[in-house]
Design a protein around this motif. Structure first.
Motif, PDB file in Angstrom:
ATOM      1  N   SER A 247       9.065   3.315   8.694  1.00 51.34           N
ATOM      2  CA  SER A 247       8.946   4.142   7.502  1.00 51.34           C
ATOM      3  C   SER A 247       8.083   3.453   6.444  1.00 51.34           C
ATOM      4  CB  SER A 247      10.339   4.460   6.957  1.00 51.34           C
ATOM      5  OG  SER A 247      10.282   5.433   5.944  1.00 51.34           O
ATOM      6  N   THR A 248       8.203   3.914   5.204  1.00 54.99           N
ATOM      7  CA  THR A 248       7.313   3.487   4.130  1.00 54.99           C
ATOM      8  C   THR A 248       7.765   2.183   3.481  1.00 54.99           C
ATOM      9  OG1 THR A 248       8.581   4.809   2.549  1.00 54.99           O
ATOM     10  CG2 THR A 248       6.713   5.863   3.604  1.00 54.99           C
TER      11      THR A 248
ATOM     12  N   GLY B 217       9.397   4.696  -0.923  1.00 60.34           N
ATOM     13  CA  GLY B 217       9.472   6.148  -0.901  1.00 60.34           C
ATOM     14  C   GLY B 217      10.333   6.656  -2.042  1.00 60.34           C
TER      15      GLY B 217
ATOM     16  N   ASP C 255       2.193  -1.438   2.985  1.00 60.28           N
ATOM     17  CA  ASP C 255       2.458  -0.237   3.773  1.00 60.28           C
ATOM     18  C   ASP C 255       2.459   0.967   2.837  1.00 60.28           C
ATOM     19  OD1 ASP C 255       3.158   1.457   5.930  1.00 60.28           O
ATOM     20  OD2 ASP C 255       4.391  -0.121   6.821  1.00 60.28           O
ATOM     21  N   SER C 256       2.800   2.120   3.366  1.00 59.07           N
ATOM     22  CA  SER C 256       2.634   3.383   2.648  1.00 59.07           C
ATOM     23  C   SER C 256       3.548   3.494   1.437  1.00 59.07           C
ATOM     24  CB  SER C 256       2.913   4.549   3.597  1.00 59.07           C
ATOM     25  OG  SER C 256       1.985   4.569   4.653  1.00 59.07           O
TER      26      SER C 256
ATOM     27  N   GLY D 155      -2.086   1.915   5.113  1.00 63.98           N
ATOM     28  CA  GLY D 155      -1.156   3.030   5.144  1.00 63.98           C
ATOM     29  C   GLY D 155      -1.628   4.171   4.262  1.00 63.98           C
TER      30      GLY D 155
END
Length: 360
Positions: free
Chosen positions: A161-162, A165, A186-187, A211
């Protein structure tokens, strides 16, 4: 500085109770964080000395108390070690005004893919996370309906996952989200699932690396003085739900892609749709196949940006764009400086002036 200590933190916690100690050699100190939390009261601080604190299988802490601070002695040396079956999170937060400082969330040494920890999940109001290090795991930090301060942290790449978030359903104009001085690998996803959108999101002085970076359905979005490296940046509204982004300021950022246009594939620096009352100024777009793509937006100012070393074009206008000013920019991309792909076009909606074009 990214490294923090117990004596130097970026903001004061909202606690006024007693301090419980974990580790160290003092009389009455707790040997683990779990016992200290069970015995704390609202308003207390749990101070954690340097060391490795093992979270045994399925032993994540659910924080239901308000105004509690978890404070480590040193960002890298106060280590939380989640075993391969820790469960959902190190911490699941439901209390309000909960603070986390100077903690190292370490990945487990034995980690089957699909097991292991998610680091921190909050559904309480006004969570503050600062000077923490998040090692690789399934997911980093996620919040739901939780106004957040996220400052001076490092988040490594996540497996599934991120890195960060942020999601809301019932946001209000009194909410705020501050993401500042972090380094993330990362995202980062932020947006609303509700009809009212999300409010007051500030992203400042961060380093984002790899990301996706996606901001959606936000009123009062400020993206200031960040560095983006090899990221897909999306500023997304949902026009069919009448939830565009409103009042967006994108200023002083450096958006860099190491993969240049190669004739078959290209990268987009920033893609924006539908968003209203937008200012994009004093940014550097470097090495992007298509630097800035604007679609279905209104009241947009693109001012004093550098579009350099790009491939396809500097600014691309798509579908319907109303009331846009593009002026005092430096265009030094390889092919097209500004491109128009418009279904509904009115000359009165556009102003182009005082731009420098390195290539005609």
């Amino acid at each position: 500085p990214l490294l923090g200590s117990a004596e130097t933190t970026a903001s004061e916690s909202k606690t006024n109770g007693t301090t419980l100690y974990v580790g160290g050699s003092g009389p009455g100190n707790y040997s683990n964080i779990h016992d200290a939390y069970r015995n704390c009261s609202e308003g207390d601080t749990i101070f954690i000395y340097n060391g490795v604190y093992v979270f045994s299988p399925w032993s994540g802490i659910t924080v239901n108390k308000n105004n509690v601070t978890f404070c480590g002695e040193d960002m890298m040396e106060t280590i939380l070690d989640g075993q391969e079956e820790l469960g959902e999170n190190y911490f699941m937060v439901y209390g309000d005004n909960v603070f986390f400082r100077n903690l190292h969330f370490r990945k487990p040494e034995k980690h089957p893919l699909g097991g292991g920890p998610r680091h921190l999940n909050s559904r309480g109001k006004a969570t503050c996370i600062e000077y923490c290090y998040f090692d690789a795991a399934i997911a980093g930090v996620s919040t739901f309906n939780s106004p957040l301060i996220f400052r001076n942290n490092v988040v490594e790449p996540m497996w599934i996952s991120t890195a960060l978030g942020i999601t809301s359903l019932d946001s209000s104009p009194d909410d705020f989200y501050i993401i500042e001085n972090n380094t993330l690998y990362d995202s980062v996803i932020c947006g609303s699932l509700g009809d009212d959108g999300e409010y007051n999101v500030l992203l400042k002085n961060n380093s984002f690396n790899g990301g996706m970076f996606a901001m959606s359905n936000i009123t009062g979005l400020k993206i200031l003085n960040n560095t983006f490296t090899d990221m897909e940046i999306l500023i997304i509204g949902e026009d069919y739900h009448d939830m565009p982004n409103y009042d967006v300021l994108i200023e002083g950022n450096h958006i860099f892609h190491s993969s240049h246009y190669d004739g078959s594939d290209y990268t987009i620096g920033m893609e924006m749709w539908p968003s209203y009352n937008v200012t994009v100024r004093n940014n550097v777009f470097e090495g992007c196949g298509e630097s800035l793509c604007i679609e279905d937006c209104e009241e947009v100012e693109v001012l004093r940006n550098d579009f350099i070393e790009g491939g396809v074009c500097g600014v691309s206008l798509n579908n319907r764009v109303d009331d846009i000013e593009i002026h005092q920019n430096n265009f030094a991309v390889k092919n097209y400086q500004i491109t128009f792909f418009l279904n509904d076009y009115d000359e009165s909606d556009f102003g182009l002036s005082n731009n420098y074009y390195a290539r005609r």
